[in-house]
Design an enzyme around this catalytic site. Sequence first.
Site, PDB file in Angstrom:
ATOM      1  N   ASN A  46       0.831  -1.213   0.000  1.00 32.63           N
ATOM      2  CA  ASN A  46       0.000   0.000   0.000  1.00 32.63           C
ATOM      3  C   ASN A  46       0.862   1.257   0.000  1.00 32.63           C
ATOM      4  OD1 ASN A  46      -2.283  -1.600   0.161  1.00 32.63           O
ATOM      5  ND2 ASN A  46      -2.697  -1.162   2.305  1.00 32.63           N
ATOM      6  N   GLY A 213      -6.992  14.726  12.401  1.00 27.85           N
ATOM      7  CA  GLY A 213      -5.764  15.152  11.746  1.00 27.85           C
ATOM      8  C   GLY A 213      -4.529  14.418  12.209  1.00 27.85           C
ATOM      9  N   ASP A 240      -1.774   4.218   5.407  1.00 30.10           N
ATOM     10  CA  ASP A 240      -0.717   3.894   4.439  1.00 30.10           C
ATOM     11  C   ASP A 240      -0.552   5.013   3.424  1.00 30.10           C
ATOM     12  OD1 ASP A 240      -0.335   1.440   5.697  1.00 30.10           O
ATOM     13  OD2 ASP A 240      -1.840   0.455   4.449  1.00 30.10           O
ATOM     14  N   ASN A 264      -1.687  14.512   4.915  1.00 29.97           N
ATOM     15  CA  ASN A 264      -3.110  14.618   5.239  1.00 29.97           C
ATOM     16  C   ASN A 264      -3.971  14.667   3.980  1.00 29.97           C
ATOM     17  OD1 ASN A 264      -3.440  14.461   7.980  1.00 29.97           O
ATOM     18  ND2 ASN A 264      -3.686  16.648   8.323  1.00 29.97           N
ATOM     19  N   GLY A 275     -11.557   0.704  -1.077  1.00 29.26           N
ATOM     20  CA  GLY A 275     -10.338  -0.069  -1.249  1.00 29.26           C
ATOM     21  C   GLY A 275      -9.109   0.687  -0.796  1.00 29.26           C
TER      22      GLY A 275
END
EC number: 2.7.1.15
Length: 299
Positions: A46, A213, A240, A264, A275
Amino acid sequence: MIDAPKITVVGSINMDLVTITDQLPKMGETLRGHQFQMNPGGKGANQAVAAARLGAQVQMIGCIGKDRFGDDLLQHLSEQGVDISNVEPVTDSTGTATIIVSNQDNNIIVVPGANNHVTAPFVESKRDVIANSDILILQLEIPLEGVQKAAEIAKENEVTVILNPAPIQELPNSLLEMIDYVTPNEHEKELLQKGINGKNFKNKLIVTKGSEGVSFYDSCEEVTIPAYSITVVDTTGAGDSFNGGLAVALSKGLELKAACHYGNAVAALSTMKLGAQTGMPTKEEVEAFISKEEVRKSI
């Protein structure tokens, strides 16, 4: 700035088996789900895909099984721009993660399989790849000895190391001392800090807090970077995505605060689709999103 930073990820490669349902079953209960998908996953893979989609040169170091899942995952990683020349097939089955998504949250069961073969000797055989990286990203879905060896090689060669300590386990101080940035969520942070003291460790922490956050420490002062306000579809892979975004931003020379803002944005966009890897944004999508948010805030 580096146009295409070299990022190496040592970690897990899984096939995610995703079921969408309204509620989780009780013990012995059978419920009807709404949707089933098989998606490429594994925290290592990922994070590799997240960084590659953001324009980095990404090397993946890991193991897959000699099975259909392994073949499909290798093909997918390659299609996403990840260099798979250091991913090796083993006799064990490819790792899997069974994910139940309910009410915008998820529960996960991981079977490591081939990921258990990413041992210290295996990682040592990839020394040159790690040594020639700008940033090394690690997680804990492979044997701890493999994580430790990768960190040792990185520090010997002045490579910046990011450790995403998930799934959480007890970590030796000798490992944490070699890490530049540790990126736990709030639960993982509490477990990590038990028995670990000192300003130096606190200043390595970048804590992801979901809708609240991200926070990090500037000396002893906690700094919070608020999350972007978006409509969440699936939180799988958000952490990830943040780690991939953070690595790319840091490798391009951004200061920590700006790098957390960027991470972020990557994480926020990833939650707007279903997904883990399938929801990860491209460099262009992130830049457009950040520009739009800056305009919105200035109005």
